[in-house]
Design an enzyme around this catalytic site. Structure first.
Site, PDB file in Angstrom:
ATOM      1  N   TRP A   1       0.824  -1.209   0.000  1.00  0.00           N
ATOM      2  CA  TRP A   1       0.000   0.000   0.000  1.00  0.00           C
ATOM      3  C   TRP A   1       0.858   1.259   0.000  1.00  0.00           C
ATOM      4  O   TRP A   1       0.565   2.215  -0.718  1.00  0.00           O
ATOM      5  CB  TRP A   1      -0.989  -0.018   1.171  1.00  0.00           C
TER       6      TRP A   1
ATOM      7  N   ASP B   1      -2.288   7.025   5.932  1.00  0.00           N
ATOM      8  CA  ASP B   1      -3.321   6.169   5.355  1.00  0.00           C
ATOM      9  C   ASP B   1      -3.717   5.171   6.441  1.00  0.00           C
ATOM     10  O   ASP B   1      -2.989   4.221   6.722  1.00  0.00           O
ATOM     11  CB  ASP B   1      -2.784   5.440   4.126  1.00  0.00           C
TER      12      ASP B   1
ATOM     13  N   LYS C   1     -13.074  -1.223   5.747  1.00  0.00           N
ATOM     14  CA  LYS C   1     -12.527  -2.184   6.706  1.00  0.00           C
ATOM     15  C   LYS C   1     -13.216  -2.067   8.063  1.00  0.00           C
ATOM     16  O   LYS C   1     -13.750  -3.040   8.585  1.00  0.00           O
ATOM     17  CB  LYS C   1     -11.021  -1.970   6.895  1.00  0.00           C
TER      18      LYS C   1
END
Lengths: 343, 343
Positions: free
Chosen positions: A90, A156, A180
């Site tokens: 990521w 993030d 999530k």
């Protein structure tokens, strides 16, 4: 996963929001009914996170990938350098997008195995901001404390937002895709210092500037109204559980069950180093045969999605906020049964 | 509004999608269950619209406002000119964003009262594309046929997509925020010629390029999975009603009831000229007193959202696909009662 209460409330709200006789999908975003939802969700987000008014709370119709480009597009100008912490797949995507906009300095890295969050740092002379990914879902590592950066932090937090008490200090901007821990896909939550937002470029399209969302309460155009509603419901559920301190304890307890088992196992072994272990994504391996045996038996035990990300293989248990402790017990039991050759 | 069947199905799917035991919000976007939803929705969109494979069908996590900037960002390069048809508030926003990217030529306008779609055109020498807004919700005008353009058409069809048979000829790209006729807010449908997509800039962030969505089946990052699901349900409902020919007849019948009444009324008068009347948004005025009397009585008759957009005032009936014919009858009755001073 979402809490059952949230799903039950959402089912009712699809048909009739708050006794209005009209469902959440059908109310205009300018209706008083939706404005109440928006106001409530922002209030609950602030209450859960302990977020004061020096931070704006924004709802952006997009996932985290959008912010990979939107952050440097706004804040990484010609002549600027941004420092990035590289901890896996990521962060690599975020770095790639930032490079399109300006100078990127990788200040620390978990390369090559990404078994730990970095502990040594080489900061650039004057970074505009320092970006990190608080939890890496694929390698199962998580920053236990934010990187000790010499500039405002941009985080993030897609995969561990509201899983433990929120650390705001030194943070200029936190973004999180909702799917999530917060709600449905197609919406992201942004928590950003108002003075940092104002330092962003002002010559971009309105929706490419965080200031537009801050100035117009995320209502420059029609927001993802259902997403805003669900995030509010999830925040109400978190508060009912005791807030983030209780969520953090609960998540630590769940993860410990699994890590303790892995540490004691003779055939299963965790991927991440103990000091960098994620409370959200527990990555581990056995032999190829044992892994396949486990996957083959998981479904009948009510366990799903245990295959590791295709880029790294192995196994992964994603135990986000709404994942029940009982599910972790069942997983440990199954791992033990497979290890010992029990049916 | 959404059809009741769609809402009932969505309630069930929130808890348990297609017997999987897990809800639509909770399935991973890479799960076989969601991939089936995505495949089904695309198939149904193609069936409803009569869309062959020379067009890509894309699901973009954003509203139409995002496309105001994304279209010129991709297709209006240095040295290019794009022609825009100016028919009201929405086209003005699209024009404003395009001007940020390159040369914009306004080829026709409904200025100053926007009571009609334009009938005279001054095209530029070689427009890269011609943009128009098929229906203007605020003024209540709608193109009966697409503008006779000398270049590929780009259409903002947010407010009348799938309300009548889809005209694809001469269209390079059609975009539509979903929340009027297709589903929830926070997602848009894009129907675009594959060869046109390939002519867009390739040096932008992946999510700013239509080709990314085309190449990766809208799965470059997590899409708005709930939105994709609902659009599929709405398309199934449209097909069950007889498809777009039947929707078009039904919408024409609903609108005619209202326009015929307005034409015969002594106190109410429609805003749009007959040849440009929208089937989706019927705009009209009375005296200030009659308008307020109507608004005051509307709610007890089960009618809502009749106030015209704040930028133009007056009244507006939004009678999108799912708005029932019976509701139009009730509105006509109320208008007549107010006109005649009946209780």
């Amino acid at each position: 996963m979402l809490p059952e209460e949230v799903l039950r409330n959402a089912q009712a709200a699809l048909w009739d929001l708050d006794g209005s006789g009209v469902g959440i999908l059908e109310h205009s975003h300018r209706s008083k009914e939706f404005l109440r939802v928006l106001e409530r969700t922002e209030r609950l987000v602030r209450e859960v996170g302990g977020i004061d008014d020096s931070y704006a709370v924004l709802f952006v119709t997009a996932g985290a990938t959008h912010h990979f480009a939107m952050v440097p597009g706004s804040f990484l100008g010609a002549g600027d350098t941004a420092d990035y912490c590289h901890t896996g797949v990521w962060s690599a995507k975020a770095i790639e997008e930032a490079k399109r906009c300006g100078a990127v300095h990788v200040a620390c890295t978990g390369d090559p195995a990404f078994t730990a969050t970095p502990s040594t740092f080489q900061w650039s002379a004057a970074p505009r901001y320092v970006h990190y990914t608080s939890n890496e879902t694929i390698y199962g590592t998580e920053w236990q404390t934010p990187p000790p950066a010499p500039a405002p932090l941009v985080c993030d937090a897609s995969s561990d937002i509201f899983s433990r008490p929120l650390v705001l200090a030194n943070h200029a901007l936190i973004y999180a895709g909702a799917q999530k821990n917060l709600g449905p896909s197609g919406i992201s939550l942004v928590i950003a210092k108002r003075d940092f937002i104002e330092r962003g470029r002002a010559d971009l399209p309105p929706l490419a500037q965080y200031r537009t969302y801050a100035k117009e309460q995320s209502m420059h155009n029609t927001p993802n109204t259902f997403g805003v509603y669900i995030i509010g419901e999830v925040c109400a559920w978190i508060l009912a559980q005791g807030g983030l301190p209780a969520m953090g304890e609960r998540n630590a307890r769940k993860a410990k069950l699994l890590y303790d088992f892995l540490d004691s196992s003779k055939v299963w072994r965790g991927h991440a180093e103990p000091a960098s272990r994620s409370l959200m994504n527990v990555t581990f391996r056995g032999t190829k045969e044992l892994e396949e045996a486990l996957l083959a038996r998981a479904e009948q035990r009510g366990l799903a999605n245990l295959r590791g990300h295709r880029s790294v293989g192995g196994l992964r248990a994603s135990i986000y906020n709404a994942f029940p402790e009982d599910g972790v017990h069942r997983l440990v039991q199954l791992l033990d049964d497979v290890e010992r050759g029990r049916p």
